[in-house]
Design a protein around this motif. Structure first.
Motif, PDB file in Angstrom:
ATOM      1  N   ASP A  14       0.832  -1.140  -0.197  1.00  0.00           N
ATOM      2  CA  ASP A  14       0.035   0.037   0.027  1.00  0.00           C
ATOM      3  C   ASP A  14       0.876   1.275   0.152  1.00  0.00           C
ATOM      4  N   PRO A  19      -3.956   4.330  -6.823  1.00  0.00           N
ATOM      5  CA  PRO A  19      -5.362   4.431  -6.389  1.00  0.00           C
ATOM      6  C   PRO A  19      -6.398   3.659  -7.272  1.00  0.00           C
ATOM      7  N   LEU A  20      -6.246   3.435  -8.413  1.00  0.00           N
ATOM      8  CA  LEU A  20      -7.228   2.799  -9.384  1.00  0.00           C
ATOM      9  C   LEU A  20      -7.154   1.352  -8.994  1.00  0.00           C
ATOM     10  N   ASP A  21      -6.010   0.856  -8.563  1.00  0.00           N
ATOM     11  CA  ASP A  21      -5.996  -0.609  -8.316  1.00  0.00           C
ATOM     12  C   ASP A  21      -6.796  -0.858  -7.108  1.00  0.00           C
ATOM     13  N   LEU A  22      -6.395   0.191  -5.880  1.00  0.00           N
ATOM     14  CA  LEU A  22      -7.090  -0.052  -4.728  1.00  0.00           C
ATOM     15  C   LEU A  22      -8.439   0.039  -4.824  1.00  0.00           C
ATOM     16  N   GLU A  23      -8.920   0.784  -5.464  1.00  0.00           N
ATOM     17  CA  GLU A  23     -10.359   1.044  -5.777  1.00  0.00           C
ATOM     18  C   GLU A  23     -11.016  -0.065  -6.359  1.00  0.00           C
ATOM     19  N   ALA A  24     -10.241  -0.741  -7.479  1.00  0.00           N
ATOM     20  CA  ALA A  24     -10.887  -1.864  -8.110  1.00  0.00           C
ATOM     21  C   ALA A  24     -10.650  -3.245  -7.340  1.00  0.00           C
ATOM     22  N   GLN A  26     -10.572  -3.235  -3.960  1.00  0.00           N
ATOM     23  CA  GLN A  26     -12.024  -3.327  -3.099  1.00  0.00           C
ATOM     24  C   GLN A  26     -13.220  -4.044  -3.704  1.00  0.00           C
ATOM     25  N   ALA A  27     -13.576  -3.469  -5.161  1.00  0.00           N
ATOM     26  CA  ALA A  27     -14.797  -3.760  -5.699  1.00  0.00           C
ATOM     27  C   ALA A  27     -14.755  -5.318  -5.795  1.00  0.00           C
ATOM     28  N   TRP A 174     -10.038  -4.450 -13.525  1.00  0.00           N
ATOM     29  CA  TRP A 174      -9.300  -4.680 -12.499  1.00  0.00           C
ATOM     30  C   TRP A 174      -7.630  -5.196 -12.818  1.00  0.00           C
ATOM     31  N   CYS A 177      -5.814  -2.063 -13.938  1.00  0.00           N
ATOM     32  CA  CYS A 177      -5.693  -1.204 -12.799  1.00  0.00           C
ATOM     33  C   CYS A 177      -4.234  -1.636 -12.041  1.00  0.00           C
TER      34      CYS A 177
END
Length: 291
Positions: A14, A19-24, A26-27, A174, A177
């Motif tokens: 982390d 940030p896009l990887d983190l968001e994807a 989590q989804a 994902w 990202c």
């Protein structure tokens, strides 16, 4: 082998995750039961199958086998503060590299011979470090899910393919990202943004005979021109349509992202150890991070 680099002791995923990887991610984790299914049902079979397939049909890199690549691997692992996986070289005409790790028992990286022939030694190390980024970020489970879903969508009857298509698009998003994050791992290991951008340029339009004629500054200018297309709604729609079925972001976009991150305070802070010291101290006081 290469110029001395800063070893990033205490580096966590982390600290550099896009940030896009983190968001994807989590989804994806919100999809019920998929992680458990792959780890406990598909994982053991896939892990054994791919391990046997690679050890039978590829060359395992080590101190006595292609030692220059072994040194690249060990140096990148030292910089990224992680244990070294196995590294294989595989005869293949399509330039590519990939990673497999399901339960952390026998992670390995495979690099195709055609990719090695295309790149300089620092660029080869960047490829290895990119794949190490997948391991550092524990991408293995979701990489397997993505491959299974993409394959299933092409094999299922039409009704099944429709059901799988939504999952496929989510997994492809994902994957794209995650690649941004792993490009950052490549930069952290090489600590030279031009090496990573040059690698991406060669993936876009290189060959062993053309490599010496390519101009990195012109390619970076091309990346900025690609950005300019997004200035209107039509250009943005065309970009999204172009990339929605791809497993990787287009090379010019990846080069632009790595060029921007190399100039960021976040990246410079990691090289100085400031980000890691701050976040580790914060974790010990309550688990929050701010970077």
């Amino acid at each position: 082998m290469f110029s001395p680099k800063t070893t990033l002791l205490g580096l966590k995923a982390d600290h550099f995750r896009h940030p896009l990887d983190l968001e994807a991610t989590q989804a994806i984790k919100q999809l019920p039961g998929i992680d458990l299914m792959v780890r406990n049902l598909l994982g053991p079979v896939a892990e054994q199958f791919f391990y046997l397939e690679n050890i039978a049909a590829s060359v395992l890199v080590g101190e006595k086998q292609l030692p220059e690549f072994h040194k690249m691997l060990l140096e990148a692992c030292e910089v990224l503060d992680m244990e070294a996986p196995q590294l294989y070289v595989r005869q293949h005409p399509i330039p590519n590299a990939y990673t497999f790790a399901m339960r952390g028992k026998q992670p390995f990286i495979v690099v195709h011979t055609s990719l090695l022939e295309l790149l300089s030694p620092p660029e080869i190390q960047a490829v290895i470090a990119h794949e190490l980024g997948h391991l550092k970020c524990d991408h293995g489970v979701f990489l397997t899910i993505a491959n299974i879903i993409v394959l299933a969508a092409s094999q299922l009857p039409s009704w099944g393919a429709v059901l799988a298509q939504g999952l496929q698009q989510q997994m492809l998003q994902w994957l794209r990202c995650a690649e941004f994050t792993c490009d950052r791992a490549a930069l952290l290991a090489t600590q030279d943004p031009r090496v990573v951008s040059s690698l991406l340029m060669k993936l876009a339009g290189g060959s062993p005979t053309l490599a010496s004629q390519l101009n990195l500054d012109a390619f970076l200018a091309q990346a900025r021109a690609y950005d300019d297309i997004s200035n209107n709604e039509l250009g943005q729609m065309l970009k999204e349509a172009q990339t929605m079925n791809l497993t990787h972001p287009v090379p010019v976009l990846r080069a632009r992202e790595i060029d921007r991150w190399a100039s960021s305070k976040e990246y410079q802070g990691l090289l100085k150890g400031e980000t890691m010291r701050y976040s580790n101290k914060a974790d010990s006081k309550g688990g929050w991070r701010n970077w």
